[in-house]
Scaffold this motif. Sequence first.
Motif, PDB file in Angstrom:
ATOM      1  N   GLU A 215       0.289   8.121   9.583  1.00 33.64           N
ATOM      2  CA  GLU A 215       0.575   7.812   8.445  1.00 33.64           C
ATOM      3  C   GLU A 215       0.561   6.850   8.672  1.00 33.64           C
ATOM      4  OE1 GLU A 215       2.054  11.621   9.504  1.00 33.64           O
ATOM      5  OE2 GLU A 215       2.076   9.443  10.400  1.00 33.64           O
ATOM      6  N   THR A 216       0.611   5.649   9.020  1.00 26.13           N
ATOM      7  CA  THR A 216       0.818   4.243   8.836  1.00 26.13           C
ATOM      8  C   THR A 216      -0.749   4.358   8.933  1.00 26.13           C
ATOM      9  OG1 THR A 216       0.956   2.919  11.177  1.00 26.13           O
ATOM     10  CG2 THR A 216       3.057   3.520   9.879  1.00 26.13           C
TER      11      THR A 216
ATOM     12  N   THR B 247     -13.678   0.748  -5.232  1.00 26.73           N
ATOM     13  CA  THR B 247     -13.255   1.518  -4.996  1.00 26.73           C
ATOM     14  C   THR B 247     -13.246   2.625  -4.024  1.00 26.73           C
ATOM     15  OG1 THR B 247     -11.390   1.494  -7.104  1.00 26.73           O
ATOM     16  CG2 THR B 247     -11.380   3.672  -5.526  1.00 26.73           C
TER      17      THR B 247
ATOM     18  N   LEU C 125      -3.424   5.542   8.612  1.00 26.57           N
ATOM     19  CA  LEU C 125      -3.999   5.995   7.147  1.00 26.57           C
ATOM     20  C   LEU C 125      -3.977   5.526   5.888  1.00 26.57           C
ATOM     21  CD1 LEU C 125      -6.051   8.032   5.704  1.00 26.57           C
ATOM     22  CD2 LEU C 125      -4.128   9.913   5.386  1.00 26.57           C
ATOM     23  N   ALA C 126      -2.501   4.286   5.800  1.00 28.33           N
ATOM     24  CA  ALA C 126      -2.063   3.716   4.307  1.00 28.33           C
ATOM     25  C   ALA C 126      -2.904   2.930   4.582  1.00 28.33           C
ATOM     26  CB  ALA C 126      -0.775   3.719   4.407  1.00 28.33           C
TER      27      ALA C 126
ATOM     28  N   LYS D 290      -6.680   3.051   3.793  1.00 27.86           N
ATOM     29  CA  LYS D 290      -7.223   3.320   2.273  1.00 27.86           C
ATOM     30  C   LYS D 290      -6.806   2.196   1.762  1.00 27.86           C
ATOM     31  CE  LYS D 290      -5.123   8.089   1.286  1.00 27.86           C
ATOM     32  NZ  LYS D 290      -4.060   8.819   0.703  1.00 27.86           N
ATOM     33  N   THR D 291      -5.256   1.458   1.635  1.00 30.56           N
ATOM     34  CA  THR D 291      -5.639  -0.271   1.553  1.00 30.56           C
ATOM     35  C   THR D 291      -6.869  -0.802   1.389  1.00 30.56           C
ATOM     36  OG1 THR D 291      -3.660  -0.115   1.668  1.00 30.56           O
ATOM     37  CG2 THR D 291      -4.303  -2.678   1.578  1.00 30.56           C
TER      38      THR D 291
ATOM     39  N   TYR E 295     -11.271  10.773   9.157  1.00 34.93           N
ATOM     40  CA  TYR E 295     -11.364   9.993   7.811  1.00 34.93           C
ATOM     41  C   TYR E 295     -11.873   9.195   8.028  1.00 34.93           C
ATOM     42  CZ  TYR E 295      -6.089  12.189   7.808  1.00 34.93           C
ATOM     43  OH  TYR E 295      -6.035  13.218   6.667  1.00 34.93           O
TER      44      TYR E 295
ATOM     45  N   ILE F  21      -8.471   2.238  -2.041  1.00 41.72           N
ATOM     46  CA  ILE F  21      -7.697   3.716  -2.279  1.00 41.72           C
ATOM     47  C   ILE F  21      -6.296   3.591  -2.980  1.00 41.72           C
ATOM     48  CG2 ILE F  21      -7.583   5.990  -1.829  1.00 41.72           C
ATOM     49  CD1 ILE F  21     -10.337   5.943  -0.476  1.00 41.72           C
ATOM     50  N   GLU F  22      -5.408   4.423  -3.265  1.00 39.32           N
ATOM     51  CA  GLU F  22      -4.689   3.866  -4.073  1.00 39.32           C
ATOM     52  C   GLU F  22      -3.826   5.068  -3.229  1.00 39.32           C
ATOM     53  OE1 GLU F  22      -3.009   5.069  -8.042  1.00 39.32           O
ATOM     54  OE2 GLU F  22      -4.784   3.441  -8.807  1.00 39.32           O
ATOM     55  N   THR F  23      -2.028   4.662  -2.335  1.00 40.69           N
ATOM     56  CA  THR F  23      -2.034   5.180  -1.559  1.00 40.69           C
ATOM     57  C   THR F  23      -0.856   5.820  -2.498  1.00 40.69           C
ATOM     58  OG1 THR F  23      -0.496   3.617  -0.928  1.00 40.69           O
ATOM     59  CG2 THR F  23      -2.373   3.476   0.737  1.00 40.69           C
ATOM     60  N   ALA F  24       0.057   6.883  -2.092  1.00 40.14           N
ATOM     61  CA  ALA F  24       0.870   8.009  -2.923  1.00 40.14           C
ATOM     62  C   ALA F  24       1.933   7.144  -2.724  1.00 40.14           C
ATOM     63  CB  ALA F  24       1.813   8.862  -2.282  1.00 40.14           C
TER      64      ALA F  24
END
Length: 208
Positions: A193-194, A40, A196-197, A200-201, A21, A205-208
């Motif tokens: 998951e945490t 962004t 990567l979130a 993205k923050t 990533y 980048i928006e997270t789902a």
Amino acid sequence: CVSDMTCTQEVEVMYQYKLAYPVFAPQESDEAGTGATYGTGSFLGEAMTVGMTVQENSAQLYGDDGMVANVTAFKQCDISLGVTKIPLKVYELMFGAKHTSATSGQSATGEKLSEKKTDAAKYGGFGVIASGEENGNEVYQLIWFKKVKFQKPTETYNTNGDSIAFGTPTLNGTAISDGSGEWRLREVYSTLETALAALKTKAGIETA
């Protein structure tokens, strides 16, 4: 980097064996005291390798026939990033080229990139996730460089021959400290998951 004395014990004992990533986010501002903010960002394809070499300034003071002081200070960190590909959009974020997405009804070939001699490389935040083992458990280390400027990569295209040769780009950049005085952040998470979130923050980048 052995010269980074801010590493926590948890970071130092992690045995790293995975990398994923890579992401870049263009810098929007950099204020003294508060540091950089970003627009962004975008992922840079799949990570293959990343090298980080810290450069330091040093000075020695001598008196009475001996050294009385030895001072070192962070100068920069040289980054070498190998990726599977660089999306055309990233050339706009990193290097100021003009990117146009495919319009409705077009195939992917409708995407365009225009590069001019007046284009200039931009500062931005760069991050990646390195995973490994710590005390018998898999952990995920988010590495975030706060102010980086990359150089355009060397591109090689190979014709078909007797064997398959992948042409993968390498990006070289320089990380420096931002207005807050920080140049790199490291955060360790127990799940991908945490991690990567959080990445993205940081990259906007928006997270789902």
